[in-house]
Motif scaffolding. Structure first.
Motif, short mmCIF file in Angstrom:
data_model
loop_
_atom_site.label_atom_id
_atom_site.label_comp_id
_atom_site.label_asym_id
_atom_site.label_seq_id
_atom_site.Cartn_x
_atom_site.Cartn_y
_atom_site.Cartn_z
N LEU A 1 0.82 -1.21 0.00
CA LEU A 1 0.00 0.00 0.00
C LEU A 1 0.86 1.26 0.00
O LEU A 1 0.70 2.12 -0.86
N PHE A 2 1.76 1.38 0.98
CA PHE A 2 2.59 2.58 1.07
C PHE A 2 3.82 2.27 1.90
O PHE A 2 3.88 1.27 2.62
N SER A 3 4.82 3.15 1.77
CA SER A 3 6.07 3.02 2.52
C SER A 3 6.45 4.37 3.08
O SER A 3 6.34 5.40 2.39
N LEU A 4 6.92 4.36 4.32
CA LEU A 4 7.47 5.56 4.96
C LEU A 4 8.99 5.44 4.99
O LEU A 4 9.54 4.35 4.85
N GLU A 5 9.64 6.57 5.19
CA GLU A 5 11.10 6.55 5.26
C GLU A 5 11.55 5.62 6.39
O GLU A 5 10.95 5.58 7.46
N GLN A 6 12.65 4.89 6.14
CA GLN A 6 13.08 3.83 7.05
C GLN A 6 14.51 4.02 7.54
O GLN A 6 15.07 3.09 8.12
N ASP A 7 15.11 5.18 7.34
CA ASP A 7 16.52 5.35 7.67
C ASP A 7 16.79 5.09 9.15
O ASP A 7 17.72 4.36 9.50
N GLU B 1 14.96 3.47 11.43
CA GLU B 1 14.68 2.09 11.82
C GLU B 1 15.73 1.12 11.25
O GLU B 1 16.10 0.15 11.92
N ALA B 2 16.22 1.39 10.04
CA ALA B 2 17.26 0.54 9.47
C ALA B 2 18.56 0.65 10.27
O ALA B 2 19.24 -0.36 10.51
N ALA B 3 18.89 1.87 10.71
CA ALA B 3 20.09 2.04 11.53
C ALA B 3 19.94 1.33 12.87
O ALA B 3 20.89 0.70 13.37
N ASN B 4 18.76 1.42 13.47
CA ASN B 4 18.52 0.72 14.75
C ASN B 4 18.63 -0.79 14.57
O ASN B 4 19.16 -1.49 15.45
N ALA B 5 18.14 -1.30 13.45
CA ALA B 5 18.24 -2.75 13.21
C ALA B 5 19.69 -3.17 13.04
O ALA B 5 20.10 -4.23 13.55
N SER B 6 20.50 -2.36 12.35
CA SER B 6 21.92 -2.70 12.19
C SER B 6 22.64 -2.66 13.53
O SER B 6 23.47 -3.54 13.82
N GLU B 7 22.33 -1.67 14.35
CA GLU B 7 22.96 -1.58 15.67
C GLU B 7 22.58 -2.78 16.53
O GLU B 7 23.43 -3.37 17.22
N ARG C 1 18.97 -10.69 21.12
CA ARG C 1 18.10 -11.25 20.09
C ARG C 1 16.72 -10.61 20.11
O ARG C 1 16.12 -10.36 19.06
N ALA C 2 16.21 -10.35 21.31
CA ALA C 2 14.91 -9.69 21.41
C ALA C 2 14.98 -8.27 20.84
O ALA C 2 14.04 -7.81 20.17
N ALA C 3 16.08 -7.58 21.07
CA ALA C 3 16.24 -6.24 20.52
C ALA C 3 16.31 -6.27 19.00
O ALA C 3 15.77 -5.39 18.31
N VAL C 4 16.95 -7.30 18.44
CA VAL C 4 16.99 -7.45 16.99
C VAL C 4 15.59 -7.67 16.43
O VAL C 4 15.18 -7.07 15.43
N ALA C 5 14.82 -8.57 17.08
CA ALA C 5 13.45 -8.83 16.62
C ALA C 5 12.59 -7.57 16.69
O ALA C 5 11.80 -7.29 15.77
N ALA D 1 9.94 -3.08 13.84
CA ALA D 1 9.73 -1.65 13.60
C ALA D 1 10.07 -1.28 12.16
O ALA D 1 9.38 -0.45 11.54
N LEU D 2 11.09 -1.91 11.60
CA LEU D 2 11.46 -1.63 10.22
C LEU D 2 10.35 -2.08 9.26
O LEU D 2 10.02 -1.38 8.30
N LYS D 3 9.76 -3.24 9.53
CA LYS D 3 8.69 -3.73 8.66
C LYS D 3 7.43 -2.87 8.75
O LYS D 3 6.66 -2.82 7.78
N GLN D 4 7.20 -2.21 9.88
CA GLN D 4 6.01 -1.39 10.03
C GLN D 4 6.04 -0.15 9.15
O GLN D 4 5.01 0.51 8.97
N LYS D 5 7.20 0.21 8.61
CA LYS D 5 7.29 1.38 7.75
C LYS D 5 6.90 1.06 6.30
O LYS D 5 6.75 1.97 5.49
N ALA D 6 6.76 -0.22 5.96
CA ALA D 6 6.27 -0.65 4.65
C ALA D 6 4.99 -1.45 4.90
O ALA D 6 5.05 -2.58 5.39
N VAL D 7 3.85 -0.86 4.59
CA VAL D 7 2.55 -1.41 5.01
C VAL D 7 1.87 -2.07 3.83
O VAL D 7 1.81 -1.51 2.72
#
Length: 331
Positions: A70-76, A78-84, A190-194, A199-205
């Protein structure tokens, strides 16, 4: 009282007009026929996070399948948080693995060499002690000298025991408490990664169901607040009939009652099942114009048609609803 003259009508005599007026005034009211309209309950799709709308994949009126983008929001961010979070997980797992291992091979080799050296020193001091005891028995060595040699031999023996213990410890991993703490830290990572990946997936709905796009509420480039709907979806299951019944006929309707609806664009009667009957009366809505029901106070009723029939009901279309049957609870 002064009477206003009747308007002239082409082809109609005064007597015909009077007859039509009398027939209209004396026509019987139709019991069990209620006025209402078609209403929808759209699914408003939003993201729990805010951001700039970078991609709007649908337009108003599009038919979308379940799971379609449907739509996507900017993910910069959330992507950085996932990498960290992924890097912290790797660090925690490495620490846990390190605690489960013993010392490195070179460290073990150094400890074994030190142990061999200590054993050699012990063998030498033990040999010296035996020889000095023989000399002491022959009174060639003083007791003080023998005592010093005995002390050196005991020190060498203690040194050997120390190095043996250190070698055993070096072959082991960390203590149980340390290993358990490291494992707990890995689980938290591992929980923080999940969480970060979620959160990253929620930006692409994607679409939660197959439906028609009823409206799009933002344009690409606009800022979308957290939880603000971006796309409104309308499925056949979200179309319902809303109509109003007077107090005298409310008892005839209950959840499970079957009604039939007619409208100008329906092409025939459409069956619907009552799901909700209001418990409090309200005034007749101004959008409902009924020539049959004159009561001021009415009760709102909602009924749902079958999905196949719902496609025949345009939202906002006025309908006439007739009661067909009731369920056991309403009898």
């Amino acid at each position: 009282m002064h009477q206003r003259p009747l308007p002239r009508a082409a082809g109609l005599s005064l007597s015909v007009l009077l007859a039509l007026s009398l027939l209209t005034a004396c026509s019987p009211r139709r019991d069990g026929v209620f006025s209402g309209y078609v209403e929808t309950e759209p699914v408003r799709v939003a993201s729990p996070f805010g951001g700039r709308l970078v991609k709007l994949a649908v337009r108003r009126g599009d038919q979308v399948a379940s799971g379609a983008a449907l739509f996507s929001l900017e993910q910069d961010s959330e992507a950085a948080n996932a990498s960290e979070a992924q890097a912290r997980l790797q660090q925690a797992e490495a620490q846990a693995a390190d605690l489960s291992k013993g010392a490195r091979p070179d460290e073990l080799a150094a400890r074994r060499a030190a142990l061999e050296q200590a054993r050699a020193a012990l063998a030498q001091s033990s040999s010296d002690l035996k020889r000095q005891r023989d000399l002491a028995d022959a009174h060639f060595v003083s007791p003080a000298t023998l005592t010093a040699i005995q002390a050196r031999r005991d020190a060498d023996a203690a040194r050997v025991q120390q190095l043996e213990a250190e070698l055993r410890v070096a072959r082991l991993g960390g203590r149980d408490d340390s290993r358990q703490a490291a494992q707990a830290q890995s689980q938290a990572a591992r929980a923080a990664v999940a969480q970060s990946q979620w959160a990253l997936k929620q930006k692409a709905v994607n679409a939660p169901l197959a439906a028609r796009v009823d409206d799009t509420l933002y344009r690409e480039g606009e800022w979308v607040p957290p939880g603000a709907p971006v796309v409104s979806l309308l499925s056949p299951a979200s179309i319902k009939l809303r109509f109003y019944v007077p107090e005298a006929q409310r008892a005839r309707l209950a959840p499970g009652s079957v009604v039939q609806a007619r409208c100008d664009a329906c092409g025939g009667p459409i069956s619907a099942t009552v799901r909700f009957v209001a418990t409090q009366a309200e005034y007749t809505p101004p959008v409902i114009y009924s020539q049959d029901e004159r009561s001021k106070l009415v009760f709102m009723v909602e009924a749902w048609p079958q999905p196949a029939d719902a496609a025949k009901l345009p939202p906002g279309m006025p309908v006439e609803v007739r009661l067909v049957a009731t369920n056991a609870a309403s009898q």
